[in-house]
Design a protein around this motif. Structure first.
Motif, PDB file in Angstrom:
ATOM      1  N   ALA A 295       0.831  -1.211   0.000  1.00 16.52           N
ATOM      2  CA  ALA A 295       0.000   0.000   0.000  1.00 16.52           C
ATOM      3  C   ALA A 295       0.860   1.254   0.000  1.00 16.52           C
ATOM      4  N   THR A 296       1.922   1.257   0.794  1.00 16.16           N
ATOM      5  CA  THR A 296       2.801   2.425   0.870  1.00 16.16           C
ATOM      6  C   THR A 296       3.505   2.663  -0.459  1.00 16.16           C
ATOM      7  N   PHE A 297       3.997   1.613  -1.071  1.00 17.52           N
ATOM      8  CA  PHE A 297       4.671   1.735  -2.373  1.00 17.52           C
ATOM      9  C   PHE A 297       3.722   2.318  -3.422  1.00 17.52           C
ATOM     10  N   LEU A 298       2.476   1.864  -3.431  1.00 17.54           N
ATOM     11  CA  LEU A 298       1.513   2.344  -4.424  1.00 17.54           C
ATOM     12  C   LEU A 298       1.166   3.815  -4.226  1.00 17.54           C
ATOM     13  N   ILE A 299       1.199   4.320  -2.977  1.00 13.94           N
ATOM     14  CA  ILE A 299       0.963   5.743  -2.757  1.00 13.94           C
ATOM     15  C   ILE A 299       1.990   6.562  -3.528  1.00 13.94           C
ATOM     16  N   GLY A 300       3.218   6.083  -3.593  1.00 12.34           N
ATOM     17  CA  GLY A 300       4.269   6.789  -4.324  1.00 12.34           C
ATOM     18  C   GLY A 300       4.053   6.820  -5.819  1.00 12.34           C
ATOM     19  N   LEU A 301       3.119   6.030  -6.328  1.00 15.15           N
ATOM     20  CA  LEU A 301       2.830   6.001  -7.764  1.00 15.15           C
ATOM     21  C   LEU A 301       1.514   6.691  -8.131  1.00 15.15           C
ATOM     22  N   LEU A 302       0.767   7.183  -7.139  1.00 12.90           N
ATOM     23  CA  LEU A 302      -0.568   7.723  -7.414  1.00 12.90           C
ATOM     24  C   LEU A 302      -0.516   9.022  -8.227  1.00 12.90           C
TER      25      LEU A 302
ATOM     26  N   THR B 227      -2.125  12.733  -9.164  1.00 13.70           N
ATOM     27  CA  THR B 227      -2.664  13.756  -8.272  1.00 13.70           C
ATOM     28  C   THR B 227      -4.038  14.246  -8.737  1.00 13.70           C
ATOM     29  N   TYR B 228      -4.627  15.126  -7.920  1.00 22.93           N
ATOM     30  CA  TYR B 228      -5.940  15.706  -8.244  1.00 22.93           C
ATOM     31  C   TYR B 228      -5.901  16.436  -9.571  1.00 22.93           C
ATOM     32  N   HIS B 229      -4.812  17.120  -9.870  1.00 23.48           N
ATOM     33  CA  HIS B 229      -4.706  17.884 -11.115  1.00 23.48           C
ATOM     34  C   HIS B 229      -4.648  16.968 -12.330  1.00 23.48           C
ATOM     35  N   GLN B 230      -4.335  15.686 -12.111  1.00 20.81           N
ATOM     36  CA  GLN B 230      -4.214  14.743 -13.222  1.00 20.81           C
ATOM     37  C   GLN B 230      -5.479  13.929 -13.454  1.00 20.81           C
ATOM     38  N   ILE B 231      -6.136  13.467 -12.394  1.00 25.13           N
ATOM     39  CA  ILE B 231      -7.315  12.602 -12.570  1.00 25.13           C
ATOM     40  C   ILE B 231      -8.522  13.061 -11.753  1.00 25.13           C
ATOM     41  N   GLY B 232      -8.435  14.240 -11.129  1.00 25.50           N
ATOM     42  CA  GLY B 232      -9.582  14.777 -10.422  1.00 25.50           C
ATOM     43  C   GLY B 232      -9.888  14.057  -9.129  1.00 25.50           C
TER      44      GLY B 232
ATOM     45  N   PRO C  16      -7.916  11.634  -4.625  1.00 20.29           N
ATOM     46  CA  PRO C  16      -8.090  11.462  -3.179  1.00 20.29           C
ATOM     47  C   PRO C  16      -8.802  10.166  -2.812  1.00 20.29           C
ATOM     48  N   ALA C  17      -9.663   9.650  -3.724  1.00 20.22           N
ATOM     49  CA  ALA C  17     -10.331   8.378  -3.451  1.00 20.22           C
ATOM     50  C   ALA C  17      -9.313   7.235  -3.402  1.00 20.22           C
ATOM     51  N   LEU C  18      -8.384   7.207  -4.356  1.00 18.15           N
ATOM     52  CA  LEU C  18      -7.345   6.176  -4.356  1.00 18.15           C
ATOM     53  C   LEU C  18      -6.414   6.331  -3.161  1.00 18.15           C
ATOM     54  N   LEU C  19      -6.118   7.569  -2.803  1.00 23.83           N
ATOM     55  CA  LEU C  19      -5.288   7.821  -1.633  1.00 23.83           C
ATOM     56  C   LEU C  19      -5.949   7.274  -0.374  1.00 23.83           C
ATOM     57  N   ALA C  20      -7.254   7.480  -0.272  1.00 20.31           N
ATOM     58  CA  ALA C  20      -7.990   6.984   0.890  1.00 20.31           C
ATOM     59  C   ALA C  20      -7.954   5.453   0.954  1.00 20.31           C
ATOM     60  N   ILE C  21      -8.065   4.781  -0.200  1.00 20.69           N
ATOM     61  CA  ILE C  21      -8.029   3.320  -0.238  1.00 20.69           C
ATOM     62  C   ILE C  21      -6.659   2.804   0.226  1.00 20.69           C
TER      63      ILE C  21
END
Length: 462
Positions: free
Chosen positions: A114-121, A123-128, A132-137
């Motif tokens: 989960a931590t590794f995937l946060i580094g690949l997410l 941002t809001y400016h890219q996918i709206g 934040p929904a993916l960040l919350a997951i």
């Protein structure tokens, strides 16, 4: 369920155990395995906490004013604490059914991925709004992993400890908290200095907010591999193995713990509340307060430069690490209950000092450092014995589940909402009310300690 301890032929209760080994496994390997996993887990947790203040409000919650964005970011920070009790139930079930070793590996992988995937997410400016929904997951998944990690590491330490030295053995996984904090915030400090990032006046197109913040999250993958290597070389704890031999495993540890140990669950939960509240006030909330805009700039903070404040925090955390072994020795020498009663009383007094010590019109680096050091000393003294206290409250066949639920249920009461409530109190009523909030949490813990039995000499073979 049998409550009679088996005869002990050695420090670990097994004929082949001695001062150097437990079931043929070197004690040094057990110490490293219990500490390295929690260090990695807490590293993962703290890089999110730091980013929740300095990164995510700009990249994942950019709409609205800065205070609203910060509160939204801190709300996702608290989401992991909602997941942690669920993680303790899931991993506790398997820890009490199939063993401590395999479950510890599973919790480490859950948190690390989960931590590794946060580094690949993106941002809001890219996918709206999906960002934040993916960040919350991912944050929820972090909470699941940590929910199973702590209790497993604590049991690994306590169930292999020498007689009369359980609190000392159990303090090693507790050292993972300051070690993880030092690694996480130390790395963020190096990156921000190297990339010349100013948290008080962030450049949204600068290197740090463009890509630099991702480095600590991505590096967690290498650390997880190290943790897996160490843990896969372990054997099952002798206490759990003997419980299996006696036929004490239960079909549903969750149902059993609520049926037979509900009182211990309540006591254990509130025993941890002051610890959790203090720590997340001294790390997450104080970072937002210390680096926040001053009243002259329309804010309610102390106005320290981000990198300067991180240095103060890192110095203070050294005192946190230094007092954890002291707490382990005190708990073995004088008992868990009496040691924690004294420390919790000191935390209540510390809460009353928030107002004069953090007055923004007269605060200095020296005063802020003194405040942080005192808070971290108290944190080490209250946190150190906990990985002995909570496991000692429960019988072997529900110990993983029971200690995990108590530890993580208290995280919702004491930590999940602490940065959010403290930020609201400080901006609405003044920083002294944050201290009152800590005093109330410590008072709840003090009452729980008064009704808790002393567990220093309790047998784990039950």
């Amino acid at each position: 369920m049998s409550t009679t301890a088996l005869p002990s032929s050695g420090p670990g209760g097994n004929p082949e155990d001695d001062d150097a080994t437990v079931g043929g496994v070197p004690r040094s390997r057990i110490v490293v395995a219990s500490m390295v996993g929690t260090s990695i887990e807490f590293y993962d947790f703290y890089i999110y906490a730091t980013a929740a203040v300095s990164v995510f409000p700009h990249l994942f919650f950019p709409k609205g004013d800065s205070s609203t964005a910060l509160l939204a970011s801190l709300a996702t920070f608290g989401l992991a604490f909602v997941a942690r009790p669920l993680g303790s139930i899931i991993f506790g079930h398997f820890g009490d059914r199939i063993g401590r070793k395999a479950t510890l590996v599973g919790s480490l992988l859950t948190m690390g991925i989960a931590t590794f995937l946060i580094g690949l997410l993106p941002t809001y400016h890219q996918i709206g709004i999906l960002a934040p929904a993916l960040l919350a997951i991912m944050r929820f998944s972090q909470g699941l992993g940590l929910g199973g990690e702590w209790s497993g590491a604590a049991l690994l330490a306590t169930e292999t400890a020498k007689k009369g030295k359980r609190a000392w053995a159990a303090m090693w996984p507790q050292l993972g908290a300051p070690i993880g904090f030092l690694m996480a915030n130390g790395l963020f400090l190096i990156i921000t200095l190297f990339l010349e990032h100013d948290n008080g006046n962030p450049d949204l197109d600068g290197s740090f907010l463009t890509w630099g913040w991702r480095i600590p999250f991505l590096l967690s993958a290498a650390m997880v591999l190290i943790g897996l290597y160490v843990r896969l070389k372990l054997e099952e704890t002798p206490v759990f193995a003997r419980a299996v031999e006696r036929g004490e495993k239960v079909k549903s540890p969750l149902a059993e713990v609520f049926k037979t140990s509900w009182r211990q669950l309540i006591i254990g939960t509130f025993v941890m509340v002051a610890t959790y509240t203090l720590f997340y006030l001294m790390t997450t909330w104080v970072l937002s307060f210390g680096t926040g805009r001053t009243a002259a700039d329309g804010g309610h903070g102390a106005g320290f430069h981000y990198s300067d404040f991180l240095v103060l925090q890192l110095i203070a955390v050294l005192f946190f690490a230094a007092t954890i072994p002291v707490a382990g020795w005190l708990a073995d020498r004088f008992g868990r209950r009496s040691t924690l009663l004294v420390v919790t009383g000191a935390i209540m007094v510390f809460g009353l000092a928030f107002g004069p010590m953090l007055a923004v019109d007269s605060i200095s680096e020296g005063r802020m450092l003194f405040f942080l050091v005192v808070g971290m000393i108290l944190m080490g003294l209250t946190f150190g014995p906990m990985s002995a206290v909570l496991p000692e409250l429960f019988p072997t066949n529900v110990r993983y589940t029971g200690s995990g639920i108590a530890y993580n249920a208290s995280s919702i009461i004491g930590a999940a909402v602490a940065p959010f409530i403290a930020t609201w109190l400080a901006t609405t009523y003044g920083v002294e009310w944050v201290g009152v909030y800590l005093l109330i949490a410590a008072a709840a813990t003090f009452v729980a300690l008064l009704v808790m039995r002393e567990t220093k000499d309790a047998s784990l073979d039950s």
